[in-house]
Design an enzyme around this catalytic site. Sequence first.
Site, PDB file in Angstrom:
ATOM      1  N   ASP A  25      -1.736  14.022  -1.084  1.00  0.00           N
ATOM      2  CA  ASP A  25      -0.978  13.932  -2.342  1.00  0.00           C
ATOM      3  C   ASP A  25      -1.872  13.467  -3.498  1.00  0.00           C
ATOM      4  O   ASP A  25      -2.820  12.709  -3.297  1.00  0.00           O
ATOM      5  CB  ASP A  25       0.190  12.946  -2.149  1.00  0.00           C
ATOM      6  CG  ASP A  25       1.231  13.084  -3.253  1.00  0.00           C
ATOM      7  OD1 ASP A  25       1.313  14.172  -3.871  1.00  0.00           O
ATOM      8  OD2 ASP A  25       1.956  12.099  -3.503  1.00  0.00           O
ATOM      9  N   HIS A  42      -5.232  21.377  -7.528  1.00  0.00           N
ATOM     10  CA  HIS A  42      -5.073  21.954  -6.185  1.00  0.00           C
ATOM     11  C   HIS A  42      -6.391  22.585  -5.720  1.00  0.00           C
ATOM     12  O   HIS A  42      -6.762  22.494  -4.559  1.00  0.00           O
ATOM     13  CB  HIS A  42      -3.948  22.991  -6.175  1.00  0.00           C
ATOM     14  CG  HIS A  42      -2.610  22.388  -6.491  1.00  0.00           C
ATOM     15  ND1 HIS A  42      -2.140  21.258  -5.878  1.00  0.00           N
ATOM     16  CD2 HIS A  42      -1.643  22.750  -7.386  1.00  0.00           C
ATOM     17  CE1 HIS A  42      -0.949  20.939  -6.369  1.00  0.00           C
ATOM     18  NE2 HIS A  42      -0.628  21.834  -7.278  1.00  0.00           N
ATOM     19  N   LEU A 136     -12.029  21.374  17.211  1.00  0.00           N
ATOM     20  CA  LEU A 136     -10.896  20.771  16.493  1.00  0.00           C
ATOM     21  C   LEU A 136      -9.704  21.725  16.383  1.00  0.00           C
ATOM     22  O   LEU A 136      -9.873  22.904  16.080  1.00  0.00           O
ATOM     23  CB  LEU A 136     -11.364  20.416  15.062  1.00  0.00           C
ATOM     24  CG  LEU A 136     -10.287  19.887  14.110  1.00  0.00           C
ATOM     25  CD1 LEU A 136      -9.928  18.450  14.432  1.00  0.00           C
ATOM     26  CD2 LEU A 136     -10.756  19.988  12.649  1.00  0.00           C
TER      27      LEU A 136
HETATM   28  C1  IPE Z   1       4.262  15.730  -0.322  1.00  0.00           C
HETATM   29  O1  IPE Z   1       3.893  15.544  -1.628  1.00  0.00           O
HETATM   30  C2  IPE Z   1       4.002  17.150   0.093  1.00  0.00           C
HETATM   31  C3  IPE Z   1       2.606  17.536   0.278  1.00  0.00           C
HETATM   32  C4  IPE Z   1       1.573  16.758   0.132  1.00  0.00           C
HETATM   33  C5  IPE Z   1       2.391  18.902   0.671  1.00  0.00           C
HETATM   34  P1  IPE Z   1       4.960  15.645  -2.805  1.00  0.00           P
HETATM   35  O2  IPE Z   1       4.209  15.401  -4.052  1.00  0.00           O
HETATM   36  O3  IPE Z   1       5.694  16.935  -2.718  1.00  0.00           O
HETATM   37  O4  IPE Z   1       5.945  14.464  -2.478  1.00  0.00           O
HETATM   38  P2  IPE Z   1       6.955  13.686  -3.415  1.00  0.00           P
HETATM   39  O5  IPE Z   1       7.711  14.704  -4.211  1.00  0.00           O
HETATM   40  O6  IPE Z   1       6.137  12.796  -4.302  1.00  0.00           O
HETATM   41  O7  IPE Z   1       7.810  12.896  -2.486  1.00  0.00           O
HETATM   42  C1  IPE Z   2      -0.138  17.368  -3.434  1.00  0.00           C
HETATM   43  O1  IPE Z   2      -0.430  17.051  -4.742  1.00  0.00           O
HETATM   44  C2  IPE Z   2      -0.196  18.845  -3.179  1.00  0.00           C
HETATM   45  C3  IPE Z   2       1.116  19.450  -2.951  1.00  0.00           C
HETATM   46  C4  IPE Z   2       2.244  18.833  -2.920  1.00  0.00           C
HETATM   47  C5  IPE Z   2       1.130  20.873  -2.762  1.00  0.00           C
HETATM   48  P1  IPE Z   2       0.687  17.039  -5.855  1.00  0.00           P
HETATM   49  O2  IPE Z   2       0.746  18.401  -6.487  1.00  0.00           O
HETATM   50  O3  IPE Z   2       1.977  16.557  -5.356  1.00  0.00           O
HETATM   51  O4  IPE Z   2       0.076  16.038  -6.906  1.00  0.00           O
HETATM   52  P2  IPE Z   2       0.848  14.896  -7.682  1.00  0.00           P
HETATM   53  O5  IPE Z   2       1.506  14.042  -6.668  1.00  0.00           O
HETATM   54  O6  IPE Z   2       1.831  15.567  -8.581  1.00  0.00           O
HETATM   55  O7  IPE Z   2      -0.227  14.190  -8.412  1.00  0.00           O
HETATM   56 MG    MG Z   3       2.780  14.700  -5.191  1.00  0.00          MG
END
Ligand code: IPE
Ligand code: IPE
Ligand code: MG
Length: 248
Positions: A25, A42, A136
């Site tokens: 995240d 990303h 892995l």
């Molecule tokens: C969790 O992150 C999902 C992934 C890392 C793929 P999110 O950014 O979607 O989670 P929330 O919305 O903060 O709970």
């Molecule tokens: C995690 O990073 C990747 C996915 C959920 C696909 P985020 O896109 O949720 O990044 P933040 O949390 O908004 O910074």
């Molecule tokens: Mg996120």
Amino acid sequence: MLCKYLQPKTTLRKKIPRHIAIIMDGNGRWAQKKGKIRTLGHKAGFKAVKEAIKFAIQNKIEVLTLYTFSSENWKRPKLEVVSLIKLFLFALKNELKYLNKYNICLKVIGDLTFFSEELQSCIYQAEKITLNNSGLILNIAANYGGKWDIVQGVKKIITAVHNGDLNINQIEEKTFSQYLSTSSLLPVDLVIRTGGEKRLSNFLLWQIAYSELYFTDVLWPDFNRFVFQDAMSYFSTRNRRFGGLIKD
Ligand code: IPE
Ligand code: IPE
Ligand code: MG
């Protein structure tokens, strides 16, 4: 005779996690902090994925599960969703050689029916081509939700009972685990979440009932072997009791 729950389990004392699952995240915030659009976060996150895989191989981790797209991430703006899916497709097409070179066996879990036929076929191809790799196990959770996993498991188990392949009295926790998308994998020892949030966001739910949890504020694109090592060191200090009284 000892009840099965009283049998000594030597594996409980192991200090190196065999299966690590990561909630990657913080990509969007990483990009925004740098004045860039979220999708660039990303892309940067993809580099961190490769770092994490390298570290896992070097440290003889047996299974690495990466949460790449949750069943709730469809709620994001269409452009972001499309770019995430494109990135996944790009990675599958371009990194196959890398997977084979490093003897990685790829597995993808989640409701794949939501994806285009092209993406689904790339996934199946990549799984097939890497199936016999003995290094892995890289398990990618895509359009994955812990609740979805439990529901699809329930549906499969009901079908098995209906078909006479399973007797209702045979259904135990172990049996149920065999109907989850992770049935072929080792139990999850350690969950790492980057990005500062301390929640599971519908990641593996059933599977992490007794996993160790490690949270870090580091945003996913900044994740590197040092952060990974910190998580491993944290794990090594845990006394995993599983409800018992085992001491270090
Ligand atoms: C969790 O992150 C999902 C992934 C890392 C793929 P999110 O950014 O979607 O989670 P929330 O919305 O903060 O709970
Ligand atoms: C995690 O990073 C990747 C996915 C959920 C696909 P985020 O896109 O949720 O990044 P933040 O949390 O908004 O910074
Ligand atoms: Mg996120």
